[in-house]
Design a protein around this motif. Structure first.
Motif, PDB file in Angstrom:
ATOM      1  N   GLU A  92      -6.614  -2.346   6.073  1.00 34.80           N
ATOM      2  CA  GLU A  92      -6.212  -1.335   5.093  1.00 34.80           C
ATOM      3  C   GLU A  92      -5.778  -0.012   5.738  1.00 34.80           C
ATOM      4  OE1 GLU A  92     -10.659  -0.835   5.672  1.00 34.80           O
ATOM      5  OE2 GLU A  92      -9.204  -2.477   5.580  1.00 34.80           O
ATOM      6  N   LYS A  93      -6.064   0.167   7.035  1.00 37.86           N
ATOM      7  CA  LYS A  93      -5.651   1.371   7.747  1.00 37.86           C
ATOM      8  C   LYS A  93      -4.394   1.139   8.582  1.00 37.86           C
ATOM      9  CE  LYS A  93      -8.987   3.672   9.719  1.00 37.86           C
ATOM     10  NZ  LYS A  93     -10.170   3.956  10.577  1.00 37.86           N
ATOM     11  N   GLY A  94      -3.826  -0.060   8.497  1.00 38.58           N
ATOM     12  CA  GLY A  94      -2.635  -0.372   9.272  1.00 38.58           C
ATOM     13  C   GLY A  94      -2.935  -0.822  10.689  1.00 38.58           C
ATOM     14  N   GLU A  95      -4.217  -1.000  11.028  1.00 38.83           N
ATOM     15  CA  GLU A  95      -4.595  -1.462  12.365  1.00 38.83           C
ATOM     16  C   GLU A  95      -4.505  -2.987  12.441  1.00 38.83           C
ATOM     17  OE1 GLU A  95      -8.063   1.840  13.308  1.00 38.83           O
ATOM     18  OE2 GLU A  95      -8.519   0.109  12.043  1.00 38.83           O
ATOM     19  N   THR A 123       0.854  -1.182   0.000  1.00 37.54           N
ATOM     20  CA  THR A 123       0.000   0.000   0.000  1.00 37.54           C
ATOM     21  C   THR A 123       0.894   1.237   0.000  1.00 37.54           C
ATOM     22  OG1 THR A 123      -1.737  -1.143   1.237  1.00 37.54           O
ATOM     23  CG2 THR A 123      -1.785   1.269   1.253  1.00 37.54           C
ATOM     24  N   ALA A 124       0.788   2.040  -1.023  1.00 35.32           N
ATOM     25  CA  ALA A 124       1.646   3.211  -1.153  1.00 35.32           C
ATOM     26  C   ALA A 124       1.485   4.144   0.049  1.00 35.32           C
ATOM     27  CB  ALA A 124       1.325   3.962  -2.443  1.00 35.32           C
ATOM     28  N   GLY A 125       2.607   4.537   0.634  1.00 39.11           N
ATOM     29  CA  GLY A 125       2.580   5.477   1.737  1.00 39.11           C
ATOM     30  C   GLY A 125       2.352   4.874   3.097  1.00 39.11           C
ATOM     31  N   ASP A 126       2.052   3.584   3.179  1.00 40.38           N
ATOM     32  CA  ASP A 126       1.807   2.934   4.472  1.00 40.38           C
ATOM     33  C   ASP A 126       2.247   1.480   4.386  1.00 40.38           C
ATOM     34  OD1 ASP A 126       0.998   2.035   6.915  1.00 40.38           O
ATOM     35  OD2 ASP A 126      -1.082   2.688   6.743  1.00 40.38           O
ATOM     36  N   SER A 127       3.459   1.207   4.787  1.00 40.57           N
ATOM     37  CA  SER A 127       4.005  -0.154   4.674  1.00 40.57           C
ATOM     38  C   SER A 127       3.358  -1.132   5.639  1.00 40.57           C
ATOM     39  CB  SER A 127       5.520  -0.130   4.920  1.00 40.57           C
ATOM     40  OG  SER A 127       5.812   0.349   6.234  1.00 40.57           O
TER      41      SER A 127
END
Length: 418
Positions: A253-256, A220-224
């Motif tokens: 998808e939010k990194g949670e 995901t671009a901007g959030d590895s």
């Protein structure tokens, strides 16, 4: 000396990947064609009788190969495609189609006023469209990876089985075969990530000890951290017993932190066969994919913009997981016959309390090393808001007609390996 264990039983017998040893030099084609008649009761339209692909094993077509690089190094690959032998396609839906459980399709059961039922129905229709296997018809959906064997283990890159699923499949009495597979009870929402793309894995073997570790990029671009998965497993085995444990954790998808699956269990040679015990837990406080529900609802009907956040929160709560899976079974071989008996139960600790249990018998008779016939009878007992229906090794069971409705399953099939 450590050895590469990508061909370990964790990957071969457990996941039905047709691996039993390191691939021979060159390229080989292999596969399984498994087709049978499956009869399921308790569905919304009554009893369903269908010709299904994947009663005991998911039908597939694969290519594998290896090249000896010298110095105890070897390159290898696997490309494996799903095959729906009943109709020649690459994907399937359960007998219940796009239907969701009542707890995800009824406003009042989701803690919403009945006036919001149209909004709930709109989202449930969209989510129902995602129920099935390989609906995007990915050609090498089952496996697609390349690897390198070294003197200290093997490194693999591509689409692979996850460590927790491999362990659960190994400890399952049926090794994921038929409607008796323990994982069938935890399929909607899924308790395990079965396969994952964009994965790097390391595998090793040292005597009776085997282990693997995996990192899957979310890309995901901007959030590895978004959509990434971490997993590991370890197992110790002897001719008389085995014990193992595994752990997967995936972000949304939010990194949670999203779905986390933990597995523990073992096997024991007992009399003429083998007993199996599997314990697993599933936890998901931040389900994947729910963050866009409000936007999707507003797009369908702009007039619902004011209530869209309420509906999104209700689906988010409904898709959370907090449950335990218990499985015990016994498998024994007598001549050409193999008999499996098992009992599985999911203890749902959410407010929905959607507990479900399955039990039954599977029988296979081998005409040869490559061809057998199989017969499976199973029962699914649903309580309160549970609606699980029996599926097969290659397809989901879906849901029964209504909350608490039980289901019986009867399947007769033929399986050929090549």
């Amino acid at each position: 000396m450590m050895k590469a264990c990508f061909a370990l039983t964790l990957m071969a017998a457990a996941c039905g990947s047709a691996w039993a040893q390191v691939p021979a030099e060159g390229v080989q084609m292999y596969g399984v064609v498994d087709v049978g008649v499956h009869r399921i009761t308790g569905l919304k339209n009554g009893t369903s009788t269908q010709l299904a692909s994947g009663i005991m094993d998911g039908s597939r077509l694969g290519f594998r190969g290896a090249e000896d690089l010298g110095g105890r190094y070897k390159a290898f690959f696997v490309l494996e495609s799903r095959l729906e032998a009943d109709n020649g396609t690459l994907s399937n839906r359960p007998a219940s189609g796009t239907q969701l459980p009542d707890r995800l399709n009824t406003a009042t059961l989701m803690g919403l006023p009945s006036a919001l039922q149209p909004a709930v129905t709109a989202i449930a229709t969209q989510l129902g469209g995602t129920v099935g296997v390989n609906l995007n018809s990915g050609f090498f959906d089952r496996q697609a990876f390349v690897g390198l064997i070294t003197p200290v283990g093997a490194v693999l890159a591509g689409r692979q089985y996850t460590p927790a699923y491999e362990m659960a499949a190994t400890l399952d009495t049926t090794n994921t075969q038929s409607s008796l597979a323990a994982g069938q009870l935890a399929s909607l929402p899924a308790g395990f990530d079965i396969r994952v793309s964009n994965a790097l894995a390391y595998r090793m073997e040292l005597g009776g000890l085997t282990a693997s570790a995996m990192y899957a990029f979310g890309e995901t671009a901007g959030d590895s951290s978004a959509n990434r998965l971490l997993g590991a497993n370890v197992m110790y085995r002897t001719p008389d017993y085995s014990v193992g444990a595994a752990y997967n954790t995936r972000n949304n998808e939010k990194g949670e932190k999203s779905l986390t699956s933990a597995v523990f269990g073992g096997t024991l040679a007992l009399g003429p066969g083998k007993a199996s015990l599997l314990l697993a837990s599933f936890k998901d406080d931040h389900p994947t994919g729910t963050s866009t529900i409000a936007t999707a609802l507003t797009t369908v009907n702009p007039a619902l913009a004011g209530v869209a956040p309420l509906v999104q929160n209700a689906f988010n709560e409904g898709l959370k997981q907090d449950s335990r899976l218990y499985h015990v079974g016994y498998r024994f071989l007598s001549g050409a016959s193999t008999i499996y008996v098992s009992y599985s139960k999911v203890d749902d600790r959410r407010p929905a309390d959607a507990d479900v249990a399955s039990y039954g018998v599977a029988y296979t008779y081998a005409f040869s090393k490559r061809t057998d016939v199989n017969f499976v009878v199973s029962r699914y007992d649903n309580s309160k808001l549970s609606q699980a229906a029996p599926g097969g090794a290659g397809y989901l069971g879906g849901v029964t007609a209504s909350a608490g409705t039980d289901s019986n399953s009867l399947a007769l099939g033929v399986r050929h390996r090549f």
